[in-house]
Design an enzyme around this catalytic site. Structure first.
Site, PDB file in Angstrom:
ATOM      1  N   HIS A  21      42.783  45.578  36.704  1.00 47.33           N
ATOM      2  CA  HIS A  21      43.166  44.458  37.229  1.00 47.33           C
ATOM      3  C   HIS A  21      42.346  43.176  36.916  1.00 47.33           C
ATOM      4  O   HIS A  21      42.911  42.217  37.289  1.00 47.33           O
ATOM      5  CB  HIS A  21      43.549  44.462  38.679  1.00 47.33           C
ATOM      6  CG  HIS A  21      42.488  44.406  39.483  1.00 47.33           C
ATOM      7  ND1 HIS A  21      41.612  45.199  39.855  1.00 47.33           N
ATOM      8  CD2 HIS A  21      42.222  43.165  40.124  1.00 47.33           C
ATOM      9  CE1 HIS A  21      40.498  44.613  40.512  1.00 47.33           C
ATOM     10  NE2 HIS A  21      41.136  43.679  40.993  1.00 47.33           N
TER      11      HIS A  21
ATOM     12  N   HIS B 118      42.564  37.615  36.819  1.00 50.89           N
ATOM     13  CA  HIS B 118      42.736  38.455  37.861  1.00 50.89           C
ATOM     14  C   HIS B 118      44.297  38.926  38.034  1.00 50.89           C
ATOM     15  O   HIS B 118      45.118  37.735  38.219  1.00 50.89           O
ATOM     16  CB  HIS B 118      42.287  37.935  39.166  1.00 50.89           C
ATOM     17  CG  HIS B 118      42.313  38.709  40.153  1.00 50.89           C
ATOM     18  ND1 HIS B 118      43.329  38.923  41.021  1.00 50.89           N
ATOM     19  CD2 HIS B 118      41.239  39.500  40.660  1.00 50.89           C
ATOM     20  CE1 HIS B 118      43.191  39.853  41.893  1.00 50.89           C
ATOM     21  NE2 HIS B 118      41.913  40.345  41.945  1.00 50.89           N
TER      22      HIS B 118
END
Length: 156
Positions: free
Chosen positions: A63, A77
């Protein structure tokens, strides 16, 4: 003879609605504790590199990805609390040490699976200039951008 300095623009990392990082649905990122940047509320699960450079970090859960060149250090992010998925639904297309071009696909994720997961608060994607005092100004907040699109921000 004059030489024009080659520009390394920061491009949109995905298709979606762009906003100032202060609107990010996670307080630490929104307060710009890691640095300034922009965020996109994505339309799909395709993430491209915001700059040409080298991959310096790929978080094990997929992620978050770090990219660096001579001008910028950037952290991408994807989502809020997506770390809770332990990588489920994320497919990284790069590894540490890979050279990438701005606009090159670096990660894909199962958009619907991640978006609907009860442990995930949002799929909003942050692009953060880390390791510097650069200020980022979104040129047209709340507009739709396309992955790889240039001229979306000003870097001061």
């Amino acid at each position: 003879m004059f030489f024009k300095k080659k520009s390394n623009p920061i491009v949109a990392v995905c298709d979606g609605i762009i906003q100032d990082l202060s609107a990010y649905p996670d307080e630490a990122i929104a307060m710009k504790a890691l640095g300034d940047g922009y965020m996109i509320e994505p339309d799909n699960g395709k993430i491209v590199s915001p700059i040409s450079g080298e991959i310096v970090m790929v978080f094990p859960t997929g992620h978050a990805i770090g990219i660096k060149n001579k001008e910028h250090e950037i952290l991408i992010h994807i989502g809020v609390d997506t770390v809770n998925l332990n990588g489920k639904g994320f497919m990284n297309e790069v590894k540490v040490g890979d050279k990438v071009e701005a606009g090159q696909i670096i990660c894909t994720f199962d958009f619907e699976q991640v978006r609907k997961h009860p442990d995930v608060k949002a799929v909003t994607t942050a692009v953060i200039c880390t390791g510097s005092n650069k200020k980022i100004i979104v040129n047209d907040p709340k507009s739709h951008v396309s992955a790889g699109q240039e001229s979306i921000i000003k870097v001061i």
